[in-house]
Design a protein around this motif. Structure first.
Motif, mmCIF file in Angstrom:
data_model
loop_
_atom_site.group_PDB
_atom_site.id
_atom_site.type_symbol
_atom_site.label_atom_id
_atom_site.label_comp_id
_atom_site.label_asym_id
_atom_site.label_seq_id
_atom_site.Cartn_x
_atom_site.Cartn_y
_atom_site.Cartn_z
ATOM 1 N N HIS A 173 34.462 60.248 -34.918
ATOM 2 C CA HIS A 173 35.111 59.392 -35.905
ATOM 3 C C HIS A 173 36.223 58.546 -35.295
ATOM 4 C CE1 HIS A 173 33.755 61.788 -39.722
ATOM 5 N NE2 HIS A 173 32.752 61.216 -39.064
ATOM 6 N N ALA A 174 37.118 59.172 -34.552
ATOM 7 C CA ALA A 174 38.269 58.434 -34.025
ATOM 8 C C ALA A 174 37.825 57.357 -33.038
ATOM 9 C CB ALA A 174 39.252 59.388 -33.356
ATOM 10 N N ARG A 175 37.003 57.724 -32.081
ATOM 11 C CA ARG A 175 36.621 56.772 -31.025
ATOM 12 C C ARG A 175 35.993 55.506 -31.598
ATOM 13 N NH1 ARG A 175 31.712 57.570 -26.662
ATOM 14 N NH2 ARG A 175 31.815 55.465 -25.775
ATOM 15 N N PHE A 176 34.978 55.684 -32.425
ATOM 16 C CA PHE A 176 34.243 54.507 -32.875
ATOM 17 C C PHE A 176 34.923 53.796 -34.046
ATOM 18 C CE2 PHE A 176 30.997 56.885 -30.538
ATOM 19 C CZ PHE A 176 30.588 55.879 -29.665
ATOM 20 N N TYR A 235 30.493 51.455 -41.581
ATOM 21 C CA TYR A 235 30.409 52.770 -42.209
ATOM 22 C C TYR A 235 30.128 53.777 -41.104
ATOM 23 C CZ TYR A 235 28.369 56.703 -44.793
ATOM 24 O OH TYR A 235 28.066 57.966 -45.280
ATOM 25 N N ASN A 236 31.115 54.621 -40.806
ATOM 26 C CA ASN A 236 31.014 55.583 -39.716
ATOM 27 C C ASN A 236 30.509 56.912 -40.275
ATOM 28 O OD1 ASN A 236 31.292 57.323 -37.552
ATOM 29 N ND2 ASN A 236 33.291 56.534 -36.914
ATOM 30 N N ALA A 237 29.205 57.138 -40.105
ATOM 31 C CA ALA A 237 28.560 58.349 -40.601
ATOM 32 C C ALA A 237 28.273 59.343 -39.482
ATOM 33 C CB ALA A 237 27.263 57.990 -41.322
ATOM 34 N N LEU A 238 28.947 59.186 -38.356
ATOM 35 C CA LEU A 238 28.753 60.070 -37.211
ATOM 36 C C LEU A 238 29.438 61.414 -37.441
ATOM 37 C CD1 LEU A 238 29.453 57.412 -34.438
ATOM 38 C CD2 LEU A 238 27.207 58.257 -35.201
#
Length: 332
Positions: free
Chosen positions: A78-81, A70-73
């Motif tokens: 968003h793209a990198r991780f 779950y990418n909550a950054l």
């Protein structure tokens, strides 16, 4: 099989968006979290009974027990991780807005296809019975031909404390953070991609759009207005208006309906106001993810959908004359 989730970023939304819904299920478990600020991941993990915490996002992605990230950054990460997670064999639930631009969204979606993993944008409200009711009502023909839409999401967000929504290079701005929802409502209801008739905005002292209005036209001839503001004096004002041949429907706070909502419906002169029972939007989203991963069934907020939303956001910024550093402009 229990689906195990790792979280990137100890974001304010994370408890409501993923931790609490997971705790209400027996087939999902949050097993790891990472945060960049010293001590933040540990504090979050202890508060929410998460067994492992890391300082590095890469460590969560490398955790062999994690099935879904779950990418909550903030949007600029968003793209990198997300791509790192996909390449590590993880599915990804990525917070909105999906990317910094349409081209970046295409790169992310292509990575998911290349890796054979799902990458899903977290438009949680799309899965709630309220929005499903609206889709079914339109499909039934009872409203007749739709003529116009208006989507509004206003909520005050100040610049204090390094708030990323006020930092241009982090993907800040009212349209990116709030307006992405009404753009998605309109696109999801019509299943079409719009052109931008006009747009205007008010810029903040921090260099992001504090307010944005945009006027759209869809291939079917339906017009739409988008209004979004993060200026002072607003508190979760979310409203979606549908005007059609036989009447109107207004959804008030379909975004977080468990905090109170209304459906105002007038069809052939008959008015009714009602609510639709259900859990949180995040519970329905998580349930849909579990089902989709297990069955391979498609989800409405993956694939071309996040690309279309980012393309529309790019075009609105272009029409409003907002040039964003490092973001490719698509409209000449």
């Amino acid at each position: 099989m229990v689906l195990k989730i790792g979280i990137l970023g100890a974001a304010r939304v994370a408890p409501m968006a993923i931790v609490e819904p997971a705790a209400r299920r027996e087939d999902v478990e949050i097993v790891a979290i990472a945060a960049a600020r010293p001590g933040k991941a540990e504090a979050f993990a202890r508060a929410h009974n998460i067994p492992r915490f890391y300082r590095s996002y890469e460590d969560v992605i490398a955790d062999s027990e994690v099935d879904v990230i779950y990418n909550a950054l903030p949007p600029h990460s968003h793209a990198r991780f997300s791509i790192l997670a996909l390449e590590a064999g993880k599915h990804v639930l990525c917070e909105k807005p999906f990317a910094m631009s349409g081209p970046e969204a295409r790169t992310m979606v292509a990575a998911g296809r290349r890796c054979g993993r799902r990458i899903i944008e977290a438009f949680h409200d799309r899965y709630h019975p309220i929005f499903l009711y609206l889709l079914e009502l339109v499909a039934s023909g009872r409203l007749g031909r739709i003529s116009s839409l208006k989507g509004v999401f206003n909520h005050s967000i100040g610049p204090d404390g390094g708030e990323f929504r006020h930092i241009p290079e982090f993907g800040g701005g009212a349209l990116m953070d709030l307006g992405c929802y009404p753009v998605h409502w309109c696109r999801s209801l019509l299943n079409e991609e719009p052109s931008i008739v006009a747009a205007r905005c008010k810029m903040s002292d921090t260099g992001v759009d504090e307010e944005m209005n945009a006027w759209l036209r869809f291939p079917s001839g339906v017009t739409a207005e988008i209004e979004t503001r993060m200026s002072p004096s607003w508190d979760m004002h979310a409203r979606f208006e549908v005007a059609a041949e036989h009447g109107t429907v207004i959804l008030i706070n379909s975004l977080l309906p468990h905090r109170g909502h209304s459906v105002l419906e007038t069809i052939n002169g008959k008015f009714r106001e009602f609510t639709i029972a259900g859990g949180t939007t995040f519970d329905y989203q998580l349930g849909a993810i579990v089902t989709a991963i297990r069955s391979g069934s498609p989800m409405p907020t993956e694939g071309t959908d996040p690309i279309g939303n980012m393309d529309t956001i790019d075009a609105i910024y272009q029409a409003a004359g907002v040039m964003r550093d490092g973001v490719e402009q698509l409209i000449s």
